[in-house]
Design a protein around this motif. Structure first.
Motif, PDB file in Angstrom:
ATOM      1  N   UNK A 336       6.710  -2.408   1.208  1.00 58.41           N
ATOM      2  CA  UNK A 336       6.896  -3.393   0.152  1.00 58.41           C
ATOM      3  C   UNK A 336       5.744  -3.380  -0.844  1.00 58.41           C
ATOM      4  N   UNK A 337       4.506  -3.296  -0.353  1.00 59.50           N
ATOM      5  CA  UNK A 337       3.356  -3.362  -1.259  1.00 59.50           C
ATOM      6  C   UNK A 337       2.928  -1.995  -1.762  1.00 59.50           C
ATOM      7  N   UNK A 338       3.763  -0.969  -1.580  1.00 62.85           N
ATOM      8  CA  UNK A 338       3.467   0.359  -2.095  1.00 62.85           C
ATOM      9  C   UNK A 338       2.785   1.276  -1.116  1.00 62.85           C
ATOM     10  N   UNK A 339       2.550   0.839   0.122  1.00 65.51           N
ATOM     11  CA  UNK A 339       1.912   1.704   1.119  1.00 65.51           C
ATOM     12  C   UNK A 339       2.881   2.795   1.557  1.00 65.51           C
ATOM     13  N   UNK A 340       2.328   3.918   1.976  1.00 66.18           N
ATOM     14  CA  UNK A 340       3.114   5.048   2.457  1.00 66.18           C
ATOM     15  C   UNK A 340       3.281   4.913   3.963  1.00 66.18           C
ATOM     16  N   UNK A 395      -0.250   3.455   5.554  1.00 65.82           N
ATOM     17  CA  UNK A 395      -1.528   3.495   4.848  1.00 65.82           C
ATOM     18  C   UNK A 395      -1.277   3.226   3.369  1.00 65.82           C
ATOM     19  N   UNK A 396      -2.171   2.455   2.765  1.00 61.48           N
ATOM     20  CA  UNK A 396      -2.061   2.119   1.352  1.00 61.48           C
ATOM     21  C   UNK A 396      -2.873   3.126   0.545  1.00 61.48           C
ATOM     22  N   UNK A 397      -2.173   3.996  -0.167  1.00 58.87           N
ATOM     23  CA  UNK A 397      -2.813   5.018  -0.997  1.00 58.87           C
ATOM     24  C   UNK A 397      -2.593   4.769  -2.477  1.00 58.87           C
ATOM     25  N   UNK A 432       3.247   4.409  -5.583  1.00 59.52           N
ATOM     26  CA  UNK A 432       2.224   3.801  -6.434  1.00 59.52           C
ATOM     27  C   UNK A 432       2.388   2.293  -6.424  1.00 59.52           C
ATOM     28  N   UNK A 433       1.370   1.620  -6.883  1.00 59.67           N
ATOM     29  CA  UNK A 433       1.414   0.157  -6.909  1.00 59.67           C
ATOM     30  C   UNK A 433       2.344  -0.308  -8.026  1.00 59.67           C
ATOM     31  N   UNK A 434       3.276  -1.193  -7.729  1.00 58.66           N
ATOM     32  CA  UNK A 434       4.164  -1.697  -8.792  1.00 58.66           C
ATOM     33  C   UNK A 434       3.462  -2.759  -9.627  1.00 58.66           C
ATOM     34  N   UNK A 435       3.405  -2.549 -10.909  1.00 59.58           N
ATOM     35  CA  UNK A 435       2.785  -3.502 -11.836  1.00 59.58           C
ATOM     36  C   UNK A 435       3.880  -4.179 -12.645  1.00 59.58           C
ATOM     37  N   UNK A 436       3.939  -5.507 -12.552  1.00 57.76           N
ATOM     38  CA  UNK A 436       4.863  -6.271 -13.389  1.00 57.76           C
ATOM     39  C   UNK A 436       4.278  -6.550 -14.766  1.00 57.76           C
ATOM     40  N   UNK A 615      -1.302  -4.042  10.627  1.00 57.18           N
ATOM     41  CA  UNK A 615      -1.477  -3.489   9.285  1.00 57.18           C
ATOM     42  C   UNK A 615      -0.130  -3.138   8.661  1.00 57.18           C
ATOM     43  N   UNK A 616       0.765  -2.617   9.467  1.00 52.55           N
ATOM     44  CA  UNK A 616       2.094  -2.285   8.947  1.00 52.55           C
ATOM     45  C   UNK A 616       2.851  -3.552   8.527  1.00 52.55           C
ATOM     46  N   UNK A 617       2.730  -4.622   9.309  1.00 58.82           N
ATOM     47  CA  UNK A 617       3.388  -5.875   8.950  1.00 58.82           C
ATOM     48  C   UNK A 617       2.831  -6.428   7.642  1.00 58.82           C
ATOM     49  N   UNK A 618       1.517  -6.354   7.473  1.00 60.42           N
ATOM     50  CA  UNK A 618       0.926  -6.871   6.248  1.00 60.42           C
ATOM     51  C   UNK A 618       1.318  -6.020   5.044  1.00 60.42           C
ATOM     52  N   UNK A 619       1.490  -4.732   5.243  1.00 64.47           N
ATOM     53  CA  UNK A 619       1.925  -3.874   4.133  1.00 64.47           C
ATOM     54  C   UNK A 619       3.343  -4.186   3.688  1.00 64.47           C
ATOM     55  N   UNK A 620       4.145  -4.718   4.603  1.00 60.79           N
ATOM     56  CA  UNK A 620       5.529  -5.050   4.270  1.00 60.79           C
ATOM     57  C   UNK A 620       5.690  -6.510   3.885  1.00 60.79           C
ATOM     58  N   UNK A 621       4.571  -7.224   3.711  1.00 54.61           N
ATOM     59  CA  UNK A 621       4.618  -8.614   3.275  1.00 54.61           C
ATOM     60  C   UNK A 621       4.492  -8.644   1.760  1.00 54.61           C
ATOM     61  N   UNK A 622       5.438  -9.295   1.122  1.00 58.52           N
ATOM     62  CA  UNK A 622       5.488  -9.277  -0.347  1.00 58.52           C
ATOM     63  C   UNK A 622       4.949 -10.576  -0.915  1.00 58.52           C
ATOM     64  N   UNK A 623       4.109 -10.451  -1.911  1.00 55.57           N
ATOM     65  CA  UNK A 623       3.648 -11.631  -2.652  1.00 55.57           C
ATOM     66  C   UNK A 623       4.685 -12.026  -3.690  1.00 55.57           C
ATOM     67  N   UNK A 624       4.897 -13.325  -3.830  1.00 53.96           N
ATOM     68  CA  UNK A 624       5.877 -13.785  -4.802  1.00 53.96           C
ATOM     69  C   UNK A 624       5.415 -13.542  -6.219  1.00 53.96           C
TER      70      UNK A 624
END
Length: 884
Positions: A336-340, A395-397, A432-436, A615-624
């Protein structure tokens, strides 16, 4: 020889079963006679073979010279050929011999087998009848025939029992062959080995130590080298030979399978130390001191061979260590947060020690000068020394400049022996990191341009200057403008690798600040805390350090979740959430407590695996994030239509209750026979605005406060006229429903059949009201309400399907999770925007509850329709039906 046609004579002609029995007995008898012929000449052959085996097992062939060995081999071969000569006289026994043997060994008188084929001497009727009777009686004795076992009478051929000598030699030689000096049957066909003299004064201690990663115990070799079969050992095992005693240095040799000999050298720390002899020392003291020093020989076993020392020999079979195998378990994907996120499988003989993903760009410029090395991606092995395991690593790259570029990913596994295994490569765009925020995305692009090739710094500077051409239109915040100007100055002044890296890091922080504010900083601190703890677990850090890092992780986690909760509270409600995605703070605390307990108890592998899962759970946690553009407008328009439909439902419900009340009062007046109760009808004024423009609802409320009902003073005709005036309200509701259907069509939604049915029922109820008939109008209004509810359900289903279609792909390819049923990531109720329809946790009545409520309402209406005699009871029932 008797002809086969004669087998059908005598009793055999009319007793076929007896003929078959005699044929079988004759075959067995002929086999027994043949074996009796075979065994006597076979004894010399077996004796020669036994003598050869005895000589071989006693080691005769390896202890004599080669010329004598060859003469003995020729002698045994000649004796074997001579022993085969008696077999020339062997022949297959005849039937008459078999019959005679059966009659003799079974003690049969009068030849019952032979008599079946004989003919009487006188061919007269009486003689033939008498002979047939005799054949029949003899045939009854044939049923019990037995050929018996062979009787070769070997003693007649070997009167002195010399056959026992080879048998005794064979048994004795076989027992001797199990010793270290025993021979082999192949000794006669190969040259005798060199005679090695063993010194009894030399002591040899030898053992093989398998590598530690195999988990196998050391193998101690016997002192006399009595192992017959080769000893199986893992590859890269250590061979240690310790030699002590004797007068001279013993030579230790390892002979390879191809015959090449390799001397095993003595370890430096065990060599005898040569010291200068003083005048008082005797010249003979040096050799004696050397003999007393034990020498240790060591080597690594990598191929098959044998150890030879002091006349002893040990053979080894080296078990090869295969290279590890690693492969993708599914395709790599973006979290969700762009991690691979990479799922993989590993397999090895003794377990994989380390694994990582090798990430290289697909398109490379040999002349480019990248600012950063290739990204590092270490794979988390589920358990140490796993021979066959599966795992998932996230991993977040997104911070690496290659994010968003096409890359080639290859998994590499390494075992403890240093061997590596590689998976087939897989090409994909590195997440890549999604930028709104468009401005944040542009700043990140500037950084990527010169980070991939420092020679393109002028191009990055041009991009930065382009952003600030018209700042009053493109940069709403003055802070962001000042940050861009400072970044531009840094880019122009940056010289050297360190300055360029500082500039790139500064641009990345600016982009994150524009996008997420303090949330990005909290997320970075959380990743750093997780990585520090993972490194400490990997190097088996002490408990005090683990506790300190766990405290840092808890603090970073608390800061991140606080920022994330604030972001979710400020974000608009997104209805495409899933309750399974709720991650509560107590769950995170419980996981961190388990990680610390596992680390303290010594189970560092399980703690590291749980940390990887966290770490995997936190990578799949999305900020509103706030919704933008067309999607937000569509949601706003949909909410307006939902509000409009709710108003139509409420107005229709009120109108139905008002129609029912007037109809019940009209029925009451008709039953009383009253036709006129006054000219002034307060209820007529209720239908229309008053003289001063006040809504009649306020007047009705004021009258209700005085304990009076406006319709109590109305006659039947006035009540009927009031029903007719309700038609205008009913027609207005039908018109509003039509406009709602038109608006839904413009939004791309197909109005359900319930809305059309409701509009038809409203029109019918309006016609009934126009004629002053309340009961049919109430029924039509009830059916209209049911159809409206059905249409509302269809409309909500269409909206949910549309939102689910948008759930998988958000802005800039961002995967969404939703707001978790109106809750923030910690599971707390969040503030909603727009009309609040109540808590989602409220239970919706099921079909049984709805049916029960309808039955109660019908019972109240029926009792009220029966015109209760008491005025108080009638008013009570009317209040129960008056839902306002």
């Amino acid at each position: 020889m008797t002809s086969p046609s004669r087998q059908k004579k005598g009793a055999f002609a009319f007793r076929p079963s007896l003929a078959r029995l005699v044929t079988t007995k004759r075959l067995l008898a002929r086999i027994v006679l043949f074996v009796e012929q075979l065994l006597p000449p076979l004894m010399p052959v077996l004796s020669v073979i036994a003598c050869y085996l005895s000589a071989s097992w006693f080691g005769l062939f390896r202890s004599v010279p080669d010329w004598l060995r060859i003469l003995l081999l020729i002698a045994f071969a000649g004796a074997f050929l001579v022993s085969l000569l008696p077999f020339r006289t062997l022949r297959w026994p005849r039937i008459a011999e078999a019959d005679r043997m059966l009659e003799e060994r079974n003690g049969l008188l009068h030849q019952p087998v032979t008599v079946q084929e004989d003919e009487p001497a006188f061919d007269t009727p009486f003689a033939r009848a008498l002979w047939r009777e005799h054949q029949t009686r003899m045939a009854e004795k044939i049923a019990a025939l037995d050929a018996g076992l062979p009787r070769p009478d070997i003693a007649a051929h070997d009167r002195f029992a010399l056959r026992a000598v080879p048998a005794l030699l064979l048994v004795t030689a076989f027992g001797y062959s199990l010793s270290i000096n025993g021979g082999s049957i192949r000794d006669a066909l190969q040259a005798a080995p060199e005679q090695v003299v063993s010194d009894p004064a030399v002591r040899i201690d030898a053992w093989v130590t398998p590598p530690s990663y195999t988990g196998r115990a050391p193998i101690y070799l016997t002192a006399d080298g009595s192992e017959q079969a080769p000893i199986g050992i893992p590859q890269f095992s250590g061979l240690t030979v310790r030699v002590s005693g004797g007068k001279t240095a013993e030579k230790v040799v390892f002979r390879k399978a191809n015959g090449e000999a390799q001397d095993i050298s003595v370890q430096a720390d065990t060599k005898p130390q040569q010291t200068a002899a003083s005048g008082s020392e005797q010249p003979t003291a040096a050799p004696a001191s050397q003999a007393l020093v034990a020498q240790t020989h060591m080597m690594k076993l990598q191929e098959n061979g044998a150890l030879e020392v002091n006349g002893r020999r040990w053979s080894f079979e080296v078990l090869p260590d295969k290279a590890p195998e690693i492969a993708f378990d599914g395709l790599p994907k973006r979290s969700v947060n762009g991690a691979l996120e990479i799922a993989f499988t590993v397999k090895d003989d003794y377990g994989v020690q380390e694994a990582h993903a090798e990430i290289v760009p697909v398109e490379t410029d040999p002349t480019a000068t990248p600012l950063y090395p290739l990204p590092e991606y270490r794979l988390d092995i589920p358990r140490r020394n796993a021979r066959d395991a599966k795992g998932v690593t996230s991993r977040n790259l997104t911070e690496h400049p290659l994010a968003g570029k096409r890359v080639r990913i290859t998994l590499v596994a390494k075992d403890a022996a240093g061997q590596t295994g590689r998976s087939p490569p897989y090409e994909m765009a590195l997440p890549s990191r999604p930028f709104n925020e468009p401005l944040a995305a542009a700043v990140a692009e500037e950084r990527q341009v010169f980070a991939l090739d420092t020679r393109k710094m002028p191009q990055a500077i041009a991009l930065n200057e382009a952003l600030t051409i018209r700042p009053e239109e493109t940069i709403p915040k003055l802070t962001n403008y000042l940050l861009l100007e400072s970044a531009l100055t840094r880019m122009k002044l940056a010289r050297g690798e360190d300055a360029l890296k500082d500039t790139a890091q500064y641009l990345w922080e600016i982009a994150l600040g524009m996008e997420d504010g303090d949330l990005s900083l909290a997320e970075r601190k959380l990743r750093e805390a997780q990585q520090n703890l993972a490194d400490a677990l990997d190097r088996n850090a002490p408990d005090a350090e683990i506790k300190k890092l766990m405290d840092e992780l808890r603090k970073a986690m608390q800061d991140y979740m606080t920022e994330l909760a604030q972001r979710m509270q400020n974000a608009p409600m997104q209805p495409n959430q899933n309750a399974q995605n709720i991650l509560r703070q107590q769950d995170l605390e419980r996981m961190m407590d388990q990680i610390e307990n596992l680390a303290r108890s010594g189970n560092r592998d399980a703690a590291q695996q749980m940390l990887s899962e966290l770490q995997r759970m936190m990578n799949n946690l999305q900020a509103g994030r706030p919704q933008r553009g067309q999607q937000s407008q569509e949601n706003s328009e949909a909410r307006k239509q939902i509000d409009k439909l709710g108003e139509i439902l409420r107005d229709q419900q009120k109108l139905m209750e008002q129609t029912f009340r007037l109809d019940q009062q009209l029925r009451d007046r008709m039953q009383r026979g009253e036709s006129d109760m006054g000219e002034n009808d307060p209820l007529l004024d209720e239908m229309n605005p008053g003289e001063n423009g006040e809504p009649q609802d306020q007047q009705q409320g004021q009258q209700s406060k005085e304990g009076q009902q406006p319709s109590d003073q109305m006659t039947a005709e006035q009540l009927r006229e009031a029903l007719k005036q309700l038609r205008a309200q009913q027609d207005a509701l039908g018109k509003q429903l039509g406009e709602l259907q038109k608006s839904l069509g413009e939004m791309g939604m197909k109005p359900g059949p319930g809305f059309g049915q409701a509009q038809r029922e409203m029109e019918g109820a309006g016609r009934e009201l126009g004629q002053g008939r309340g009961q049919p109008a109430v029924e039509g209004q009830g059916r209209a309400l049911e159809a409206l509810r059905q249409g509302a359900r269809d409309m909500m289903n269409q909206m949910m399907q549309a939102q689910q279609g948008q759930q998988g792909q958000g802005p800039n390819g961002q995967v969404g999770q939703g707001d978790q049923n109106g809750r923030d990531p910690l599971g707390r109720p969040r503030r909603t925007q727009g009309p609040d329809f109540g808590d989602n946790s409220v239970k919706v009545p099921d079909e049984i509850d709805v049916q029960r409520a309808r039955e109660i309402l019908d019972a109240i209406r029926e009792k009220l329709g029966n015109n209760p005699p008491q005025e108080m009871e009638r008013r009570y029932l009317e209040r129960l039906l008056d839902i306002q």
